[in-house]
Design an enzyme around this catalytic site. Structure first.
Site, PDB file in Angstrom:
ATOM      1  N   GLU A  97      -1.552  -8.853   3.832  1.00  0.00           N
ATOM      2  CA  GLU A  97      -1.361  -9.328   5.201  1.00  0.00           C
ATOM      3  C   GLU A  97      -2.665  -9.628   5.935  1.00  0.00           C
ATOM      4  O   GLU A  97      -2.681 -10.380   6.913  1.00  0.00           O
ATOM      5  CB  GLU A  97      -0.538  -8.307   6.008  1.00  0.00           C
ATOM      6  CG  GLU A  97      -1.271  -7.072   6.485  1.00  0.00           C
ATOM      7  CD  GLU A  97      -1.471  -5.998   5.415  1.00  0.00           C
ATOM      8  OE1 GLU A  97      -2.018  -4.925   5.748  1.00  0.00           O
ATOM      9  OE2 GLU A  97      -1.088  -6.230   4.249  1.00  0.00           O
ATOM     10  N   CYS A 136       0.832  -1.206   0.000  1.00  0.00           N
ATOM     11  CA  CYS A 136       0.000   0.000   0.000  1.00  0.00           C
ATOM     12  C   CYS A 136       0.869   1.260   0.000  1.00  0.00           C
ATOM     13  O   CYS A 136       1.418   1.628  -1.023  1.00  0.00           O
ATOM     14  CB  CYS A 136      -0.975  -0.026   1.179  1.00  0.00           C
ATOM     15  SG  CYS A 136      -2.306   1.199   1.023  1.00  0.00           S
ATOM     16  N   HIS A 153      -3.572  -5.109   0.392  1.00  0.00           N
ATOM     17  CA  HIS A 153      -3.127  -5.523   1.728  1.00  0.00           C
ATOM     18  C   HIS A 153      -3.127  -7.040   1.866  1.00  0.00           C
ATOM     19  O   HIS A 153      -4.050  -7.617   2.457  1.00  0.00           O
ATOM     20  CB  HIS A 153      -4.025  -4.898   2.803  1.00  0.00           C
ATOM     21  CG  HIS A 153      -3.765  -3.449   3.033  1.00  0.00           C
ATOM     22  ND1 HIS A 153      -2.827  -2.993   3.932  1.00  0.00           N
ATOM     23  CD2 HIS A 153      -4.306  -2.347   2.458  1.00  0.00           C
ATOM     24  CE1 HIS A 153      -2.801  -1.667   3.911  1.00  0.00           C
ATOM     25  NE2 HIS A 153      -3.678  -1.254   3.029  1.00  0.00           N
TER      26      HIS A 153
END
Length: 272
Positions: free
Chosen positions: A243, A131, A241
Site C-alpha cells: 500500500e 504484514c 506493504h
C-alpha cells in the site's frame, strides 16, 4: 442525445481496523494508505470494520456485515498477535478486559481478524492479508510465529527491521528481495520469480499452517507470502506493504489489481 455510460461494477470490501487507547478512551483507527490503494488501484469501495471486545465476540454482528461484502483486507499493524485470542475469540477472562497496549498488544483486533477470516473462508470470499494480516492467516489455520526475528537470527532481525533513522515514507522503501514460487497463486500476478519488497516486521512465520501454501520467501528462508490451499478465489497474504508505494511499484499495482478483479468476480457470482 445523451449517451448512457455502462454501469461500473464496484465491489465493496471490508478493511480491518485496530484499537488505540488514548487517555483511557478506546478508539478504532486505520492508516489511510490502505483505503487509498484499494480505491485507486483495486477499484473497490471500502467499509472499515470495527474491532471486537471480548464480551461481544459471540454476537453475529461481524458475520452479518461480512455477508454483505465482496472481499476482506487484513491490514498491518505494529502490535503482536495473541494466538490464544485469535484462535478462540469468544474466550473471556479477566486479563482479556485489559487487552490493549500500544504497539505491543491488540486483542480487539485479534478478535476482529478471527471472526472475519472465519466468515471469509466460509463464504469463499477473496482475502488480501498485509504484514500482520499474513501472520493472522497463519495463526488462524494453526501455524506458529517467531516472537522475535532478531532473537531467531540477528541478521534476520536487521534485514526485516524498520529503519527509524529514515523519514517515515522512506522506511517503506524496498528492504530485501524475495523468491516467488513459479507454480503458485502469486506468480501469475507478479509475472516474475524474484522481486524487491518493503517487508518491515519484528515477528515472522515459524511453522507455516498446513492449510497454507508458501508463495514467496526471503533470502533467510522466512515465508514472505502464502495462499490458502484449494481456495475458490484469491486468498493470499504478503509480509510486505504494497500500500505504501503502489503508484510507483509494479508488483504492488499488480497485487491490488488482481485482488480487485477477484472481488468483482465474487460480486458477480453472488448476483448471478
Amino acid at each position: 442525445m445523451t449517451l448512457l455510460r455502462p454501469e461500473i461494477t464496484r465491489a465493496v470490501v471490508g478493511v480491518t481496523s485496530n484499537r488505540l487507547l488514548v487517555d483511557a478512551v478506546h478508539r478504532d483507527w486505520l492508516r489511510r494508505k490502505y483505503l487509498q490503494a484499494l480505491h485507486r488501484h483495486a477499484g473497490v469501495a471500502c467499509v472499515i470494520l470495527p474491532t471486537v471486545d471480548a464480551e461481544d465476540a459471540r454476537e453475529e454482528v461481524v458475520p452479518a456485515i461480512m455477508r454483505r461484502l465482496d472481499g476482506l483486507v487484513l491490514t498491518g499493524d505494529e502490535s503482536n498477535i495473541d494466538p490464544a485470542v485469535l484462535r478462540a475469540p469468544a474466550s473471556l477472562t479477566e486479563d482479556d478486559r485489559q487487552d490493549v497496549e500500544d504497539g505491543i498488544l491488540d486483542r480487539p483486533r485479534d478478535r476482529l481478524s478471527a471472526v472475519t477470516i472465519e466468515s471469509a473462508i466460509a463464504l469463499g470470499m477473496p482475502i488480501l492479508g498485509i504484514c500482520r494480516g499474513l501472520q493472522e492467516l497463519n495463526v488462524y489455520f494453526g501455524g506458529t510465529l517467531r516472537s522475535s526475528l532478531a532473537e531467531w537470527r540477528p541478521e534476520s532481525g536487521a534485514m526485516h527491521a524498520e529503519k527509524p533513522n529514515r523519514p517515515r515514507d522512506r522506511q517503506y522503501d524496498a528492504a530485501h528481495s524475495v523468491k516467488i514460487c513459479s507454480d503458485g497463486a502469486l506468480f501469475p500476478i507478479a509475472r516474475t520469480i524474484e522481486a524487491q519488497v518493503n517487508s518491515l516486521h519484528n515477528q515472522g512465520i515459524e511453522a507455516l499452517a498446513p492449510a497454507l501454501r508458501r508463495e514467496a520467501w526471503a533470502p533467510d528462508g522466512l515465508v514472505e507470502a502464502a495462499s490458502v490451499i484449494g481456495a475458490p478465489t484469491l486468498q493470499i497474504g504478503v509480509q510486505w506493504h504494497p500500500e505504501w508505494h503502489v503508484s510507483s511499484d509494479l508488483l504492488s499495482k499488480q497485487l491490488f489489481k488482481a485482488f480487485g478483479e477477484a472481488c468483482v468476480g465474487y460480486y458477480r457470482t453472488k448476483k448471478s
